[in-house]
Scaffold this active site. Structure first.
Site, PDB file in Angstrom:
ATOM      1  N   GLU A 168       0.820  -1.229   0.000  1.00  0.00           N
ATOM      2  CA  GLU A 168       0.000   0.000   0.000  1.00  0.00           C
ATOM      3  C   GLU A 168       0.847   1.268   0.000  1.00  0.00           C
ATOM      4  O   GLU A 168       0.657   2.161   0.843  1.00  0.00           O
ATOM      5  CB  GLU A 168      -0.983  -0.011   1.192  1.00  0.00           C
ATOM      6  CG  GLU A 168      -1.970  -1.153   1.095  1.00  0.00           C
ATOM      7  CD  GLU A 168      -3.118  -1.103   2.095  1.00  0.00           C
ATOM      8  OE1 GLU A 168      -3.054  -0.302   3.049  1.00  0.00           O
ATOM      9  OE2 GLU A 168      -4.082  -1.873   1.916  1.00  0.00           O
ATOM     10  N   GLU A 287      -5.537  -8.443  -0.430  1.00  0.00           N
ATOM     11  CA  GLU A 287      -6.238  -8.091   0.823  1.00  0.00           C
ATOM     12  C   GLU A 287      -7.687  -7.832   0.459  1.00  0.00           C
ATOM     13  O   GLU A 287      -7.967  -6.913  -0.329  1.00  0.00           O
ATOM     14  CB  GLU A 287      -5.650  -6.845   1.481  1.00  0.00           C
ATOM     15  CG  GLU A 287      -4.330  -7.089   2.180  1.00  0.00           C
ATOM     16  CD  GLU A 287      -3.876  -5.902   3.026  1.00  0.00           C
ATOM     17  OE1 GLU A 287      -4.728  -5.214   3.637  1.00  0.00           O
ATOM     18  OE2 GLU A 287      -2.653  -5.665   3.061  1.00  0.00           O
TER      19      GLU A 287
HETATM   20  O1  AHR Z   1      -5.132  -5.937   6.900  1.00  0.00           O
HETATM   21  C1  AHR Z   1      -5.021  -4.809   7.702  1.00  0.00           C
HETATM   22  C2  AHR Z   1      -4.309  -3.658   7.023  1.00  0.00           C
HETATM   23  O2  AHR Z   1      -5.104  -3.197   5.966  1.00  0.00           O
HETATM   24  C3  AHR Z   1      -2.992  -3.975   6.366  1.00  0.00           C
HETATM   25  O3  AHR Z   1      -1.921  -3.904   7.240  1.00  0.00           O
HETATM   26  C4  AHR Z   1      -2.879  -2.914   5.320  1.00  0.00           C
HETATM   27  O4  AHR Z   1      -2.144  -3.336   4.206  1.00  0.00           O
HETATM   28  C5  AHR Z   1      -4.306  -2.556   4.994  1.00  0.00           C
HETATM   29  O5  AHR Z   1      -4.518  -1.192   5.058  1.00  0.00           O
END
Ligand code: AHR
Length: 492
Positions: A168, A287
């Site tokens: 990210e 994610e």
């Molecule tokens: O999964 C939780 C968080 O969400 C992770 O650390 C990040 O990559 C995202 O913002």
């Protein structure tokens, strides 16, 4: 609905059923690892948690972050335990004891039958730390970092194939946030050095943190200008919530996921055309989940403790329905999405919850994930669907019937279906005449009168049953999909 063998989307890469373990809250400490737990193995990892993860058959697990990785010195987590430093962990403002690191995690993942998707730190670090970590993990021996691994008791290389180039990096919350140009350059140079160490690895270039990012999809266009030829995948991240208790709108959120996938694929294809490239860029949706229940509680957690209860969303029944629709969306894009990680696996926005020193149990979202991982391997077929539709706050023409179909030749045909209608059952009539002599073997249903019902350590209120009652007559499947339900209709 019409299903036919010739409507093939793609062979499903099993890695779309991946998950994620970050050094965050009780994901590692108190989750997968708890040396004092009655079920702990000789390495300190909980056997009760392993059993639940193995039930899910998770092919790949992303590690060690997440936001955590952007401040992580991997060297802190290897070597004799007594020599490992306790650090201020800045992403989540905890203390990182470094009791679990690269070797412990790689050994544990192998034991439970999962590959590791390793992320490198492109926040506070860069090319040098990444190429050293790769040498430590994958080089057989005879060099400084590989011999260091061997001296730490891991004679054989971990052979980690998949590597994420940061996490990210577009986000203002990220330690070492980058502009797209900055990220493109460092990602390319890191990838170049890593491929010199081990040309067999696969690399994931960092995409946008969500569709809501102001730089989406320009981020993809600019960063891929640098990394298109050297990376194999681009990442997508997305979480949804139902803060305003509008369930009809909430259940339509998978349409945003669909739009995200389509837009990123189109942007990749734009860069492909611009570069006159022959290569197709694949997507790693590494994610995805529902995440919002724990936001208020998290704001009150004191900093600088080890394994605090952060991001411990308690999932309800409607969350399981959206997770089902998100899985359906991934399946329908099996031609471009080759990896995906339900974020995360244990305690932190997770299908599995634990008590420190106590029980482990399945959250509501465990079940659609389990069913997709178990019955969703093979070819993804495109179902032709004619469904009534509704308009929600943020989406128009939302089909009540959301569906994906998976076919394993000579073995099984599986229809996954969500009925998004909150008040009425849907009558499903599905043409499967191309599948001669197929019979229903099971119709699994996840349903509940209360959209807000949850599971706890004591009571598993939301769990599937196999009394769906689908029938197959003259080449048509007939089923009643109860209001607000997740259905798995299996034929053989
Ligand atoms: O999964 C939780 C968080 O969400 C992770 O650390 C990040 O990559 C995202 O913002």
């Amino acid at each position: 609905m019409v299903v036919d063998k010739s409507y093939k989307i793609a062979e499903i890469d099993p890695r779309i059923y991946g998950s994620f373990v970050e050094h965050l809250g009780r994901a590692v400490y108190g989750g997968i690892y708890e040396a004092a737990h009655p079920t702990a193995d000789t390495y300190g990892f909980r056997n009760d948690v392993k059993t639940l993860i193995q039930e899910l058959n998770v092919p790949i697990i992303r590690y060690p972050g997440g936001n955590f990785v952007s401040g992580y010195n991997w060297e802190d987590g290897v070597g004799p335990l007594g020599d490992r430093p306790k650090r201020l962990e800045l992403a989540w403002r905890t203390i990182e004891p470094n009791e679990v690191g690269t070797n412990e995690f790689a050994r544990w993942a192998k034991e439970i039958g999962s590959e590791v998707m390793m992320a490198v730190n492109l926040g506070t670090r860069g090319v040098d730390a990444a190429r050293n970590l790769l040498e430590y993990c994958n080089h057989p021996g005879g060099s400084y970092w590989s011999d260091l691994r061997r001296s730490h008791g891991y004679e054989q290389p971990h052979k980690i194939k998949t590597w994420c180039l940061g996490n990210e990096m577009d986000g203002s919350w990220q330690i070492g946030q980058k502009t797209p140009q900055e990220y493109g350059r460092i990602a390319y140079e890191t990838a170049k050095a890593m491929r010199l160490v081990d040309p067999t690895i696969e690399l994931v270039s960092c995409g946008s943190s969500s569709t809501a990012m102001p730089t989406f999809p320009e981020w993809e266009a600019v960063t891929l200008d640098h990394t298109y030829e050297i990376a194999d995948y681009i990442s997508l991240h997305q979480y949804y919530g139902n803060r305003d208790h509008d369930s009809a709108n909430f259940l339509a959120r998978s349409m945003d996921m669909e739009h995200f996938i389509r837009t990123v694929a189109s942007t990749c294809d734009y860069v492909k055309a611009k570069k006159r490239s022959k290569k197709t860029m694949y997507l790693s949706f590494d994610e995805w989940n529902v995440w919002y229940h724990s936001n208020d509680t998290d704001a009150k957690i004191d900093p600088w403790t080890i394994g605090p209860p952060q991001l411990e969303d308690v999932y309800n029944f409607e969350d399981a329905l959206l997770v089902g629709s998100m899985l359906i969306t991934l399946l329908r894009h099996a031609d471009r999405v080759k990896m995906a990680c339900l974020a995360q696996l244990v305690n932190v926005i997770a299908p599995i919850m634990t008590e420190n020193g106590g029980r482990a149990w399945r959250q509501t979202i465990f079940y659609p994930y389990l069913h997709a991982s178990r019955y969703g391997r093979g070819e993804s077929l495109l179902p032709i669907v004619d469904s009534p539709k509704y308009d929600a706050q943020d989406y128009t023409d939302v089909p009540y019937l959301d569906s994906a179909v998976v076919y394993r030749e000579e073995e099984e045909l599986t229809i996954f279906a969500v009925n998004r209608h909150l008040d009425e059952a849907l009558g499903l009539r599905c043409d499967v005449r191309g599948f001669e002599d197929y019979r229903i073997i099971e119709h699994i249903v996840l349903e509940h009168e209360d959209l807000k019902a949850v599971n706890t350590a004591e009571v598993e209120s939301v769990k599937p049953h196999s009394r769906g009652g689908a029938e197959c007559r003259d080449g048509f499947v007939h089923a009643r999909l109860s209001k607000a339900s997740w259905n798995v209709i299996r034929l053989k």
